[in-house]
Design a protein around this motif. Structure first.
Motif, PDB file in Angstrom:
ATOM      1  N   ALA A  92       0.830  -1.209   0.000  1.00 40.82           N
ATOM      2  CA  ALA A  92       0.000   0.000   0.000  1.00 40.82           C
ATOM      3  C   ALA A  92       0.864   1.259   0.000  1.00 40.82           C
ATOM      4  O   ALA A  92       0.632   2.199  -0.770  1.00 40.82           O
ATOM      5  N   VAL A  93       1.881   1.275   0.843  1.00 41.16           N
ATOM      6  CA  VAL A  93       2.769   2.441   0.931  1.00 41.16           C
ATOM      7  C   VAL A  93       3.551   2.614  -0.373  1.00 41.16           C
ATOM      8  O   VAL A  93       3.681   3.740  -0.882  1.00 41.16           O
ATOM      9  N   ASN A  94       4.038   1.520  -0.935  1.00 44.63           N
ATOM     10  CA  ASN A  94       4.787   1.600  -2.194  1.00 44.63           C
ATOM     11  C   ASN A  94       3.925   2.109  -3.344  1.00 44.63           C
ATOM     12  O   ASN A  94       4.449   2.696  -4.296  1.00 44.63           O
ATOM     13  N   LEU A  95       2.620   1.879  -3.274  1.00 46.29           N
ATOM     14  CA  LEU A  95       1.718   2.363  -4.323  1.00 46.29           C
ATOM     15  C   LEU A  95       1.311   3.817  -4.112  1.00 46.29           C
ATOM     16  O   LEU A  95       0.638   4.402  -4.939  1.00 46.29           O
ATOM     17  N   GLY A  96       1.701   4.386  -2.984  1.00 45.02           N
ATOM     18  CA  GLY A  96       1.426   5.800  -2.759  1.00 45.02           C
ATOM     19  C   GLY A  96       0.431   6.107  -1.662  1.00 45.02           C
ATOM     20  O   GLY A  96      -0.007   7.248  -1.537  1.00 45.02           O
ATOM     21  N   ALA A  97       0.067   5.123  -0.856  1.00 44.41           N
ATOM     22  CA  ALA A  97      -0.834   5.409   0.268  1.00 44.41           C
ATOM     23  C   ALA A  97      -0.137   6.360   1.235  1.00 44.41           C
ATOM     24  O   ALA A  97       1.070   6.286   1.440  1.00 44.41           O
ATOM     25  N   ASN A  98      -0.912   7.247   1.829  1.00 44.74           N
ATOM     26  CA  ASN A  98      -0.372   8.247   2.748  1.00 44.74           C
ATOM     27  C   ASN A  98      -0.462   7.817   4.204  1.00 44.74           C
ATOM     28  O   ASN A  98      -0.033   8.549   5.093  1.00 44.74           O
ATOM     29  N   GLY A  99      -1.039   6.648   4.431  1.00 45.50           N
ATOM     30  CA  GLY A  99      -1.152   6.163   5.794  1.00 45.50           C
ATOM     31  C   GLY A  99      -1.912   4.857   5.831  1.00 45.50           C
ATOM     32  O   GLY A  99      -2.463   4.404   4.822  1.00 45.50           O
ATOM     33  N   TYR A 100      -1.930   4.275   7.031  1.00 48.55           N
ATOM     34  CA  TYR A 100      -2.566   2.976   7.200  1.00 48.55           C
ATOM     35  C   TYR A 100      -3.097   2.891   8.619  1.00 48.55           C
ATOM     36  O   TYR A 100      -2.350   3.122   9.576  1.00 48.55           O
ATOM     37  N   ILE A 101      -4.379   2.594   8.761  1.00 50.98           N
ATOM     38  CA  ILE A 101      -5.016   2.452  10.068  1.00 50.98           C
ATOM     39  C   ILE A 101      -5.615   1.057  10.147  1.00 50.98           C
ATOM     40  O   ILE A 101      -6.343   0.645   9.252  1.00 50.98           O
ATOM     41  N   LYS A 102      -5.311   0.368  11.235  1.00 50.18           N
ATOM     42  CA  LYS A 102      -5.841  -0.983  11.428  1.00 50.18           C
ATOM     43  C   LYS A 102      -7.197  -0.913  12.118  1.00 50.18           C
ATOM     44  O   LYS A 102      -7.403  -0.132  13.027  1.00 50.18           O
ATOM     45  N   LYS A 103      -8.123  -1.744  11.628  1.00 43.64           N
ATOM     46  CA  LYS A 103      -9.422  -1.886  12.278  1.00 43.64           C
ATOM     47  C   LYS A 103      -9.259  -2.774  13.501  1.00 43.64           C
ATOM     48  O   LYS A 103      -8.429  -3.680  13.463  1.00 43.64           O
ATOM     49  N   PRO A 104     -10.010  -2.594  14.547  1.00 42.26           N
ATOM     50  CA  PRO A 104     -11.070  -1.601  14.714  1.00 42.26           C
ATOM     51  C   PRO A 104     -10.485  -0.193  14.833  1.00 42.26           C
ATOM     52  O   PRO A 104      -9.403   0.002  15.383  1.00 42.26           O
ATOM     53  N   ILE A 105     -11.223   0.760  14.315  1.00 38.89           N
ATOM     54  CA  ILE A 105     -10.767   2.138  14.225  1.00 38.89           C
ATOM     55  C   ILE A 105     -10.856   2.821  15.586  1.00 38.89           C
ATOM     56  O   ILE A 105     -11.880   2.749  16.253  1.00 38.89           O
ATOM     57  N   GLU A 106      -9.779   3.487  15.953  1.00 39.85           N
ATOM     58  CA  GLU A 106      -9.777   4.307  17.154  1.00 39.85           C
ATOM     59  C   GLU A 106      -9.873   5.761  16.710  1.00 39.85           C
ATOM     60  O   GLU A 106      -9.106   6.211  15.850  1.00 39.85           O
ATOM     61  N   LYS A 107     -10.807   6.481  17.283  1.00 39.49           N
ATOM     62  CA  LYS A 107     -11.093   7.850  16.871  1.00 39.49           C
ATOM     63  C   LYS A 107      -9.850   8.735  16.882  1.00 39.49           C
ATOM     64  O   LYS A 107      -9.582   9.464  15.922  1.00 39.49           O
ATOM     65  N   GLU A 108      -9.078   8.693  17.956  1.00 43.06           N
ATOM     66  CA  GLU A 108      -7.906   9.568  18.080  1.00 43.06           C
ATOM     67  C   GLU A 108      -6.877   9.282  16.995  1.00 43.06           C
ATOM     68  O   GLU A 108      -6.276  10.200  16.444  1.00 43.06           O
ATOM     69  N   ILE A 109      -6.677   8.005  16.691  1.00 49.45           N
ATOM     70  CA  ILE A 109      -5.716   7.639  15.647  1.00 49.45           C
ATOM     71  C   ILE A 109      -6.205   8.114  14.284  1.00 49.45           C
ATOM     72  O   ILE A 109      -5.441   8.675  13.498  1.00 49.45           O
ATOM     73  N   LEU A 110      -7.483   7.917  14.006  1.00 45.48           N
ATOM     74  CA  LEU A 110      -8.061   8.361  12.736  1.00 45.48           C
ATOM     75  C   LEU A 110      -7.899   9.868  12.570  1.00 45.48           C
ATOM     76  O   LEU A 110      -7.409  10.343  11.540  1.00 45.48           O
ATOM     77  N   LEU A 111      -8.276  10.627  13.583  1.00 45.02           N
ATOM     78  CA  LEU A 111      -8.173  12.088  13.503  1.00 45.02           C
ATOM     79  C   LEU A 111      -6.728  12.547  13.348  1.00 45.02           C
ATOM     80  O   LEU A 111      -6.439  13.458  12.566  1.00 45.02           O
ATOM     81  N   GLU A 112      -5.826  11.922  14.078  1.00 45.67           N
ATOM     82  CA  GLU A 112      -4.411  12.288  13.997  1.00 45.67           C
ATOM     83  C   GLU A 112      -3.843  12.024  12.603  1.00 45.67           C
ATOM     84  O   GLU A 112      -3.152  12.868  12.028  1.00 45.67           O
ATOM     85  N   LYS A 113      -4.138  10.855  12.035  1.00 41.37           N
ATOM     86  CA  LYS A 113      -3.632  10.530  10.685  1.00 41.37           C
ATOM     87  C   LYS A 113      -4.177  11.497   9.641  1.00 41.37           C
ATOM     88  O   LYS A 113      -3.467  11.941   8.764  1.00 41.37           O
ATOM     89  N   ILE A 114      -5.479  11.811   9.769  1.00 45.77           N
ATOM     90  CA  ILE A 114      -6.080  12.743   8.812  1.00 45.77           C
ATOM     91  C   ILE A 114      -5.430  14.107   8.926  1.00 45.77           C
ATOM     92  O   ILE A 114      -5.090  14.738   7.917  1.00 45.77           O
ATOM     93  N   LYS A 115      -5.227  14.595  10.143  1.00 46.32           N
ATOM     94  CA  LYS A 115      -4.597  15.902  10.334  1.00 46.32           C
ATOM     95  C   LYS A 115      -3.189  15.927   9.766  1.00 46.32           C
ATOM     96  O   LYS A 115      -2.763  16.928   9.188  1.00 46.32           O
ATOM     97  N   LEU A 116      -2.454  14.825   9.918  1.00 46.48           N
ATOM     98  CA  LEU A 116      -1.102  14.765   9.355  1.00 46.48           C
ATOM     99  C   LEU A 116      -1.115  14.843   7.832  1.00 46.48           C
ATOM    100  O   LEU A 116      -0.212  15.425   7.228  1.00 46.48           O
ATOM    101  N   VAL A 117      -2.140  14.273   7.206  1.00 48.53           N
ATOM    102  CA  VAL A 117      -2.188  14.206   5.743  1.00 48.53           C
ATOM    103  C   VAL A 117      -2.819  15.452   5.122  1.00 48.53           C
ATOM    104  O   VAL A 117      -2.290  15.987   4.138  1.00 48.53           O
ATOM    105  N   ILE A 118      -3.940  15.927   5.686  1.00 50.06           N
ATOM    106  CA  ILE A 118      -4.642  17.064   5.035  1.00 50.06           C
ATOM    107  C   ILE A 118      -4.884  18.249   5.962  1.00 50.06           C
ATOM    108  O   ILE A 118      -5.507  19.220   5.562  1.00 50.06           O
ATOM    109  N   GLY A 119      -4.445  18.167   7.186  1.00 51.99           N
ATOM    110  CA  GLY A 119      -4.672  19.257   8.126  1.00 51.99           C
ATOM    111  C   GLY A 119      -6.040  19.158   8.757  1.00 51.99           C
ATOM    112  O   GLY A 119      -6.825  18.251   8.464  1.00 51.99           O
ATOM    113  N   GLY A 120      -6.333  20.059   9.670  1.00 57.03           N
ATOM    114  CA  GLY A 120      -7.566  19.996  10.447  1.00 57.03           C
ATOM    115  C   GLY A 120      -8.694  20.719   9.836  1.00 57.03           C
ATOM    116  O   GLY A 120      -9.797  20.683  10.134  1.00 57.03           O
TER     117      GLY A 120
END
Length: 120
Positions: A92-120
């Motif tokens: 996934a990373v080699n194809l250009g993914a900007n991040g990877y989150i494992k399920k089950p989704i934790e809200k704080e991790i999801l928000l943090e990854k999104i902020k790192l990629v596109i800002g708040g």
């Protein structure tokens, strides 16, 4: 408000994502990659949250395709998947993914990854 396309064949996962992001982002659901393509043709997204295990075209194939299309090639993608083995994540990373989150989704991790990629 920034727009996020959530692609997952499980409605409950899309609902969780939408609940977690409700106040900060506009979430567009797609239960199939076909629906995701239809939405991509209509709307410019700031980010795609993408499952790997999908019926028909899987998430890896979807990412491979959109990275070849001029309209979407720069759209960031974060995988959200239960598939977390090293081979899958590195592919996934080699194809250009900007991040990877494992399920089950934790809200704080999801928000943090999104902020790192596109800002708040």
């Amino acid at each position: 408000m920034k727009k996020i396309l959530a692609v997952d064949d499980q409605a409950e996962v899309i609902n969780i994502i939408a609940d977690f992001l409700d106040h900060n982002y506009e979430v567009y659901p797609a239960k199939t990659t076909r629906k995701a393509f239809a939405l991509l043709h209509k709307t410019k997204f700031d980010l795609i949250l993408l499952d790997i295990l999908m019926p028909g075209m899987n998430g890896i194939e979807f990412l491979e395709y959109i990275k070849t299309q001029i309209w979407y090639e720069n759209t960031p993608v974060i995988f959200v998947s239960s598939e977390a083995d090293f081979k899958t994540v590195s592919q996934a990373v080699n194809l250009g993914a900007n991040g990877y989150i494992k399920k089950p989704i934790e809200k704080e991790i999801l928000l943090e990854k999104i902020k790192l990629v596109i800002g708040g």
